[in-house]
Design an enzyme around this catalytic site. Structure first.
Site, short mmCIF file in Angstrom:
data_model
loop_
_atom_site.label_atom_id
_atom_site.label_comp_id
_atom_site.label_asym_id
_atom_site.label_seq_id
_atom_site.Cartn_x
_atom_site.Cartn_y
_atom_site.Cartn_z
N ARG A 106 0.84 -1.21 0.00
CA ARG A 106 0.00 0.00 0.00
C ARG A 106 0.88 1.26 0.00
O ARG A 106 0.56 2.25 -0.66
CB ARG A 106 -0.95 -0.04 1.20
CG ARG A 106 -1.92 1.11 1.26
CD ARG A 106 -3.05 0.89 2.28
NE ARG A 106 -3.70 2.15 2.58
CZ ARG A 106 -3.62 2.78 3.75
NH1 ARG A 106 -2.95 2.25 4.77
NH2 ARG A 106 -4.24 3.93 3.92
N HIS A 110 0.62 4.12 -2.77
CA HIS A 110 0.22 5.49 -2.44
C HIS A 110 1.32 6.51 -2.75
O HIS A 110 1.03 7.66 -3.06
CB HIS A 110 -0.21 5.60 -0.98
CG HIS A 110 -1.61 5.13 -0.75
ND1 HIS A 110 -2.46 5.66 0.20
CD2 HIS A 110 -2.33 4.16 -1.35
CE1 HIS A 110 -3.63 5.04 0.17
NE2 HIS A 110 -3.56 4.11 -0.77
N TRP A 251 -10.35 -8.85 2.25
CA TRP A 251 -11.09 -9.17 1.03
C TRP A 251 -11.11 -10.68 0.75
O TRP A 251 -11.95 -11.16 0.01
CB TRP A 251 -10.45 -8.48 -0.17
CG TRP A 251 -10.56 -6.99 -0.21
CD1 TRP A 251 -11.52 -6.28 -0.88
CD2 TRP A 251 -9.70 -6.02 0.39
NE1 TRP A 251 -11.29 -4.92 -0.72
CE2 TRP A 251 -10.19 -4.74 0.05
CE3 TRP A 251 -8.55 -6.09 1.19
CZ2 TRP A 251 -9.57 -3.55 0.46
CZ3 TRP A 251 -7.94 -4.93 1.60
CH2 TRP A 251 -8.46 -3.68 1.25
FE1 FMI Z 1 -6.16 -0.44 -1.82
N1 FMI Z 1 -7.17 0.02 -0.10
N2 FMI Z 1 -7.34 0.85 -2.87
N3 FMI Z 1 -5.00 -0.73 -3.45
N4 FMI Z 1 -4.87 -1.52 -0.70
C1 FMI Z 1 -6.89 -0.43 1.15
C2 FMI Z 1 -5.92 -1.33 1.50
C3 FMI Z 1 -5.01 -1.86 0.62
C4 FMI Z 1 -8.36 1.56 -2.37
C5 FMI Z 1 -8.80 1.57 -1.09
C6 FMI Z 1 -8.23 0.88 -0.03
C7 FMI Z 1 -5.17 -0.13 -4.67
C8 FMI Z 1 -6.22 0.68 -5.02
C9 FMI Z 1 -7.18 1.16 -4.19
C10 FMI Z 1 -3.82 -2.26 -1.21
C11 FMI Z 1 -3.33 -2.19 -2.48
C12 FMI Z 1 -3.83 -1.42 -3.51
C13 FMI Z 1 -7.81 0.15 2.05
C14 FMI Z 1 -7.85 -0.10 3.55
C15 FMI Z 1 -8.65 0.95 1.32
C16 FMI Z 1 -9.81 1.78 1.85
C17 FMI Z 1 -6.83 0.79 4.26
C18 FMI Z 1 -6.85 0.50 5.74
O1 FMI Z 1 -5.81 0.08 6.25
O2 FMI Z 1 -7.89 0.71 6.37
C19 FMI Z 1 -9.02 2.43 -3.46
C20 FMI Z 1 -10.44 2.01 -3.75
C21 FMI Z 1 -9.02 3.86 -3.08
C22 FMI Z 1 -7.70 4.37 -2.68
C23 FMI Z 1 -8.16 2.11 -4.60
O3 FMI Z 1 -8.29 2.59 -5.79
C24 FMI Z 1 -4.07 -0.46 -5.53
C25 FMI Z 1 -3.87 0.06 -6.97
C26 FMI Z 1 -3.23 -1.24 -4.79
C27 FMI Z 1 -1.87 -1.84 -5.16
C28 FMI Z 1 -1.63 -2.26 -6.48
C29 FMI Z 1 -3.31 -3.11 -0.17
C30 FMI Z 1 -2.18 -4.12 -0.32
C31 FMI Z 1 -4.06 -2.86 0.96
C32 FMI Z 1 -3.92 -3.53 2.32
C33 FMI Z 1 -3.15 -2.67 3.29
C34 FMI Z 1 -3.04 -3.29 4.65
O4 FMI Z 1 -2.54 -2.59 5.53
O5 FMI Z 1 -3.42 -4.44 4.85
#
Ligand code: FMI
Length: 351
Positions: A106, A110, A251
């Site tokens: 993430r 970001h 997920w």
């Molecule tokens: Fe995602 N993400 N993500 N994500 N992300 C996370 C966790 C998370 C969104 C929203 C969103 C991508 C795209 C997008 C990734 C990888 C990727 C969370 C939960 C949200 C709300 C955060 C939390 O800790 O509460 C979207 C919808 C909006 C920003 C979006 O377009 C992409 C492109 C990637 C990588 C290729 C991962 C690995 C996580 C898990 C993070 C964790 O701490 O477990």
């Protein structure tokens, strides 16, 4: 070879730890080796070029300091950095599902996803999330954890730029979690606070919005529909945290294994979660979740065709994900050379 064996060992350890946590290990290909990539690229041009490109002197002399005559003897050891990142991934059993991998992915996303192709601002180059206001954006909540665990590695290898380290950490994490090998090369340099273009908040997508919003944001970075869906497949790993995004839950049942599980789950039945929090969706077990933007991946016909494709064909997902993720990490980075086209399905990357 030794590295491949070590990687297998780690994956077994991961499967065991998931079993202990009660997660299924439904994911397909966990046996891919995480043999390091781009050795050839890392060797290109000799130590001088990479000393310059990796921001060797940035930490010592400031961001724009590029040695006029870089030391010929210096050879940055990216394999050692990779190994240090691998070591940290499962160093804390208490953290989430036992791996820092997802939060590192993430962070890599970001730091890169701020890119705007219209004015070539944002992107991973510069590591501008070290400073406010970017570090304080709501979208970046929780990423301090990821930056902090990489700090000792930065101290151990001061020659690597933060921006190379953060992106490499995402790549190493995906590979170690059983995902595809991802082309990565060094070449980012860090900006100092006064050298940062202030980026407007709102550059990253908002998970509560719709398909139009998702397209607006990812098209701005230069991605097409297929790449958007492929990238979203990273939600196979990790989870949402109430204290970060306000959403809750993973997920998939195997949140530390990179797989096409996000797509197979998405094709199942989902209903709105009944609670006082933000709108999110849950499956019949009540344990898995989907964000509104995730649901748009199946509600939107154009996105849906790729969800179907990737749910059926994990190899194709891995191939497209690896290309799109590599492209993401390179957006706006002024490499001296472009040696590979990272995304065959999209227009050639910028010169
Ligand atoms: Fe995602 N993400 N993500 N994500 N992300 C996370 C966790 C998370 C969104 C929203 C969103 C991508 C795209 C997008 C990734 C990888 C990727 C969370 C939960 C949200 C709300 C955060 C939390 O800790 O509460 C979207 C919808 C909006 C920003 C979006 O377009 C992409 C492109 C990637 C990588 C290729 C991962 C690995 C996580 C898990 C993070 C964790 O701490 O477990």
């Amino acid at each position: 070879m030794l590295r491949a064996l070590a990687s297998r060992g780690r994956q077994l350890k991961q499967l065991r730890s998931l079993a202990v946590r009660g997660y299924a290990t439904e994911a397909g290909k966990t046996g891919k080796s995480s043999l390091p990539l781009i050795l050839g690229l890392a060797g290109l041009g000799g130590g001088g070029y990479y000393a310059k490109q990796s921001g060797l002197l940035d930490g010592l002399l400031g961001s724009s300091a590029i040695p006029a005559t870089p030391s010929k003897d210096f050879k940055p050891d990216y394999q050692a950095v990779r190994a240090a990142i691998e070591d940290v991934l499962e160093s804390n059993d208490e953290y989430d599902d036992g791996s820092y991998g997802p939060v590192l992915v993430r962070l890599a996303w970001h730091t890169s996803g701020t890119y705007d192709k219209n004015d070539n601002t944002g992107g991973s180059n510069g590591a501008t999330m070290r400073f406010g206001p970017e570090s304080g954006w709501g979208a970046n909540a929780g990423l301090g954890d990821a930056r902090d665990i990489l700090e000792p590695i930065k101290k151990k290898f001061p020659w690597i730029s933060y921006s190379d380290l953060w992106t490499l950490a995402g790549v190493v994490a995906i590979e170690a979690m059983g995902g595809p090998q991802i082309k990565w090369r060094p070449g980012r340099s860090d900006k100092e606070e006064n050298g940062c273009v202030p980026l407007p908040d709102g550059r990253l997508p908002d998970a509560s919005r719709d398909n139009k919003h998702v397209r607006d944001v990812f098209y701005r970075m230069g991605f097409n529909d297929q790449e958007i869906v492929a990238l979203m497949g990273a939600h196979a790993i990790g989870r949402c945290h109430a204290d970060r995004s306000g959403f809750v839950g993973p997920w998939t049942f195997s949140p530390t294994t990179f797989s096409n599980g996000y797509f197979t789950e998405l094709k199942g039945k989902w209903h709105k979660k009944k609670w006082n929090g933000p709108i999110q969706y849950e499956d019949k077990t009540g344990e898995l979740m989907m964000l509104p933007t995730d649901m748009w991946m199946v509600w939107d016909k154009k996105f849906r065709q790729y969800v179907d494709l990737y749910a059926k064909d994990q190899d194709k997902f891995f191939e497209d994900f690896a290309a799109a993720f590599s492209k993401l990490l390179e957006l706006g980075v002024p490499f001296e050379k472009r040696d590979f086209n990272t995304s065959p399905s999209s227009p050639k990357p910028m010169a």
